[in-house]
Design a protein around this motif. Sequence first.
Motif, PDB file in Angstrom:
ATOM      1  N   ARG A 334       0.859  -1.190   0.000  1.00 26.00           N
ATOM      2  CA  ARG A 334       0.000   0.000   0.000  1.00 26.00           C
ATOM      3  C   ARG A 334       0.893   1.236   0.000  1.00 26.00           C
ATOM      4  N   VAL A 335       0.265   2.423   0.005  1.00 26.34           N
ATOM      5  CA  VAL A 335       1.035   3.670  -0.071  1.00 26.34           C
ATOM      6  C   VAL A 335       2.108   3.719   1.017  1.00 26.34           C
ATOM      7  N   ALA A 336       1.753   3.352   2.243  1.00 28.83           N
ATOM      8  CA  ALA A 336       2.704   3.463   3.353  1.00 28.83           C
ATOM      9  C   ALA A 336       3.821   2.426   3.276  1.00 28.83           C
ATOM     10  N   ASP A 337       3.645   1.401   2.443  1.00 25.70           N
ATOM     11  CA  ASP A 337       4.690   0.385   2.283  1.00 25.70           C
ATOM     12  C   ASP A 337       5.597   0.702   1.114  1.00 25.70           C
ATOM     13  N   GLY A 338       5.116   1.571   0.209  1.00 31.60           N
ATOM     14  CA  GLY A 338       5.698   1.660  -1.123  1.00 31.60           C
ATOM     15  C   GLY A 338       4.891   0.741  -2.013  1.00 31.60           C
ATOM     16  N   ARG A 339       4.518   1.244  -3.184  1.00 29.43           N
ATOM     17  CA  ARG A 339       3.639   0.505  -4.080  1.00 29.43           C
ATOM     18  C   ARG A 339       4.339  -0.636  -4.805  1.00 29.43           C
ATOM     19  N   ASP A 340       5.652  -0.689  -4.713  1.00 29.45           N
ATOM     20  CA  ASP A 340       6.409  -1.631  -5.519  1.00 29.45           C
ATOM     21  C   ASP A 340       7.259  -2.516  -4.609  1.00 29.45           C
ATOM     22  N   PRO A 341       6.943  -3.808  -4.526  1.00 31.77           N
ATOM     23  CA  PRO A 341       7.723  -4.682  -3.634  1.00 31.77           C
ATOM     24  C   PRO A 341       8.971  -5.280  -4.277  1.00 31.77           C
TER      25      PRO A 341
ATOM     26  N   GLY B 153       5.111  -5.012 -15.403  1.00 35.42           N
ATOM     27  CA  GLY B 153       6.224  -4.557 -14.566  1.00 35.42           C
ATOM     28  C   GLY B 153       5.878  -3.265 -13.864  1.00 35.42           C
ATOM     29  N   TYR B 154       6.896  -2.691 -13.252  1.00 38.97           N
ATOM     30  CA  TYR B 154       6.718  -1.434 -12.533  1.00 38.97           C
ATOM     31  C   TYR B 154       7.796  -0.486 -13.030  1.00 38.97           C
ATOM     32  N   GLU B 155       7.430   0.762 -13.277  1.00 39.00           N
ATOM     33  CA  GLU B 155       8.421   1.722 -13.767  1.00 39.00           C
ATOM     34  C   GLU B 155       8.574   2.866 -12.775  1.00 39.00           C
ATOM     35  N   TYR B 197      12.056  -0.359 -19.345  1.00 42.59           N
ATOM     36  CA  TYR B 197      11.906   0.435 -18.129  1.00 42.59           C
ATOM     37  C   TYR B 197      11.207  -0.356 -17.018  1.00 42.59           C
ATOM     38  N   MET B 198      10.804  -1.602 -17.329  1.00 41.74           N
ATOM     39  CA  MET B 198      10.153  -2.415 -16.285  1.00 41.74           C
ATOM     40  C   MET B 198      11.220  -2.942 -15.344  1.00 41.74           C
ATOM     41  N   HIS B 199      11.285  -2.357 -14.164  1.00 44.26           N
ATOM     42  CA  HIS B 199      12.229  -2.902 -13.204  1.00 44.26           C
ATOM     43  C   HIS B 199      11.478  -3.936 -12.386  1.00 44.26           C
ATOM     44  N   GLY B 200      12.109  -4.423 -11.362  1.00 44.02           N
ATOM     45  CA  GLY B 200      11.170  -5.188 -10.623  1.00 44.02           C
ATOM     46  C   GLY B 200      11.514  -6.369  -9.791  1.00 44.02           C
ATOM     47  N   PRO B 201      12.308  -7.252 -10.184  1.00 46.14           N
ATOM     48  CA  PRO B 201      12.905  -7.367 -11.517  1.00 46.14           C
ATOM     49  C   PRO B 201      11.905  -7.907 -12.536  1.00 46.14           C
ATOM     50  N   VAL B 202      12.041  -7.403 -13.714  1.00 48.93           N
ATOM     51  CA  VAL B 202      11.077  -7.672 -14.778  1.00 48.93           C
ATOM     52  C   VAL B 202      10.906  -9.176 -15.028  1.00 48.93           C
ATOM     53  N   LEU B 203      11.961  -9.956 -14.845  1.00 51.51           N
ATOM     54  CA  LEU B 203      11.875 -11.379 -15.212  1.00 51.51           C
ATOM     55  C   LEU B 203      11.039 -12.192 -14.223  1.00 51.51           C
ATOM     56  N   ALA B 204      10.874 -11.703 -12.998  1.00 50.19           N
ATOM     57  CA  ALA B 204      10.066 -12.436 -12.016  1.00 50.19           C
ATOM     58  C   ALA B 204       8.623 -12.543 -12.505  1.00 50.19           C
ATOM     59  N   ARG B 205       8.151 -11.454 -13.115  1.00 49.99           N
ATOM     60  CA  ARG B 205       6.760 -11.434 -13.581  1.00 49.99           C
ATOM     61  C   ARG B 205       6.621 -11.957 -15.002  1.00 49.99           C
ATOM     62  N   ASN B 206       7.743 -12.066 -15.716  1.00 47.77           N
ATOM     63  CA  ASN B 206       7.676 -12.399 -17.141  1.00 47.77           C
ATOM     64  C   ASN B 206       8.658 -13.515 -17.485  1.00 47.77           C
ATOM     65  N   PRO B 207       8.357 -14.743 -17.027  1.00 45.34           N
ATOM     66  CA  PRO B 207       9.314 -15.837 -17.278  1.00 45.34           C
ATOM     67  C   PRO B 207       9.549 -16.084 -18.772  1.00 45.34           C
ATOM     68  N   ALA B 208       8.548 -15.760 -19.598  1.00 45.67           N
ATOM     69  CA  ALA B 208       8.740 -15.985 -21.041  1.00 45.67           C
ATOM     70  C   ALA B 208       9.809 -15.030 -21.580  1.00 45.67           C
ATOM     71  N   LEU B 209       9.889 -13.832 -21.041  1.00 45.09           N
ATOM     72  CA  LEU B 209      10.941 -12.902 -21.459  1.00 45.09           C
ATOM     73  C   LEU B 209      12.305 -13.416 -20.990  1.00 45.09           C
TER      74      LEU B 209
END
Lengths: 427, 255
Positions: A334-341, B153-155, B197-209
């Motif tokens: 959530r917002v307080a955790d950071g949206r990106d884990p 991913g997340y940017e 730009y997908m960090h994340g790491p991008v490969l965790a969410r996209n095994p096909a990539l």
Amino acid sequence: MAARLGPAVGGLSRRLGAGGGGVIGGRVTLALDPSALPRLAAGRRSALVSGTNGKTTTTRLLARALETAGPVVTNAGGANLPYGLVAALSAAPPDASRAALEVDEAYLGRVADAVHPEAVVLLNLSRDQLDRINEVRMLAGRWRTAVSALAPSTAVVANADDPMVVWGAQPARRVIWVAAGMSWRLDASGCPACEGRIVFSGEAAWSCTCGFTRPPVDVWLEGSDMVTAGSSAPASRSSHSAPRRLTLDLALPGRCNRANAAMAVTAAEVMGADAERAAAALATVADVDGRYGVVRVGGAGARLLLAKNPAGWAEIFDLLTPAPAPVVVAINARVADGRDPSWLWDVPFERLAGRTVVATGERCRDLAVRLRYAEVAHETVPDLTGAVARAAALAPPAPPAAAGPSVPPVDVVANYTSFQSLRRLAA
Amino acid sequence: MSPTRADSAVRIVVVHPDLLGTYGDGGNGVILARRLQWRGLAAELVEATSGAPVPATGDVYCLGGGEDGPEARSAAELAPGSPLGRAVESGAAVLAVCAGFQVIGSSFPGAGGAEHAGIGLIDVRSRKGSGRRAVGELVTRPDPALGLPELTGYENHGAVTELGRGVEPLARVVSGVGNGTEDGAEGARSGRVFCTYMHGPVLARNPALADAVLESVTGALAPLDDTEAEDLRSERLAAARRSRPGLWRRVVSRG
């Protein structure tokens, strides 16, 4: 008017079951009176505590240390944005002449301008909530601006082991450097002064070729002792003359909490507390806003541990009940955790091999994938209560001779909002 | 030109994890190595920290996200006689994420916004964006030639990246910002160089990539059980759909 309406709304919020009441009351007060913070802080001797990790614990320890010198107001619940501070100060007993205030690291300058603190404690800076904070160096830069504007008499108690903190604290006119340690270094490799590279050598030395280097420390730890340099330190630093050694006999576990305690005692002394009495008082702090406490969740016992980023996790592994005891790990975003884990990939979960991890919380699927690649046995139970129950079922029974419950409490490591949810479940 | 390394371990090099690893990007290296090991193939994971030359003998190089200062530092260290360039010429693959994507291009904005030279491995230029920082969930539709499903991913970046001639986007933006250009491009691809730009790491969410990157150096790989990654993908794709502006918001914003 605002001063009365805020607490009234807070009381209403509590009665309606909407929350603790502090935050909404503070929001209302601040909306009606933007100058509420300086007004409420005026006439009090305040200390601000900021950093990525350990803010709540250090603030708690500092408040207890300051209590040896008189009544204290503090935002013990971790509401560390301006409205949380307003709420805490509004509810202060009239004779609380000292304040120990936890401040969000991005708000330090704004709060310091309003509060005119006598001491500022800077613990550490590392990656956390990057969707909001963006860059650790940006925060350190804002701290530089904040400490430059402090009164010359304000003492900044800063962690000399963290290059980002040193960069942030450097412009202050009065700094007491504490060797508070740094177990997570991956945010400090790039020099904030020159874009060069910080080289760490051993436990306590670091430097860059540009000359940016660890300052000589005034306070450090030797085992469980807190040692303070003597009269060789300039008068502008430590106020006493003789070298000194105090034993920190804490109820809180871990090296990081001894460091937090050393920072708290140093700041308390700046604010007029007797260091020996302050240090002795810290032994009575056993539970900080639920951290390290054992609670019942569903039918099972759970020992609650907070870890919300890689630096926090670096301190957790050694505190866990040894394998094969299972561990519940609860992750929200959530917002307080950071949206990106994403930070889960910086935690060496490989160290949990040999036990079963029960992954729970709203982002348990991110955690499950991380654990799969770490090759750690795990189960995914999104519901928090179900996860604790499942871990209790997996736990080896206590030896028959042991007193107390037949199933020992399971360790639950949670990040910020999942920790709050667990506390509510236990309440 | 087609190095199938069945005879020796596939060497995965994580480049400057101490400078370019802010978003857990080191995980991409772990993921690539594990996916080879799970198929019974030998893999070696090398962390090439800054301050020493990057080994030129890698099969896959991973670069991650980082802050402006460390990004500039990384580019300065990689620039002279770039081992990455030589490795790619001899058949290595590159996965470059976020700041790593900018570093392997021609130029990027350093701390304070001044233009900084990249290592010029591919023809892309990054500049300071004029609007808000791009932060949030990103969903894209990859280049059909890759035969990959939607990417999730997340940017979190402030720069806009323009692709030069001969460089294709890795994907087109479905939701989120991506490279920040008008054409909705996200990332870049040129031969065995994959950028996003997908960090994340991008490969965790996209095994096909992950497998596409690996197969570019190993040839076809056997499938793996990716149930947990698929559960995560479905959840994140659904979450991104929910957070897209609904019709009412578009109507309101048209005013």
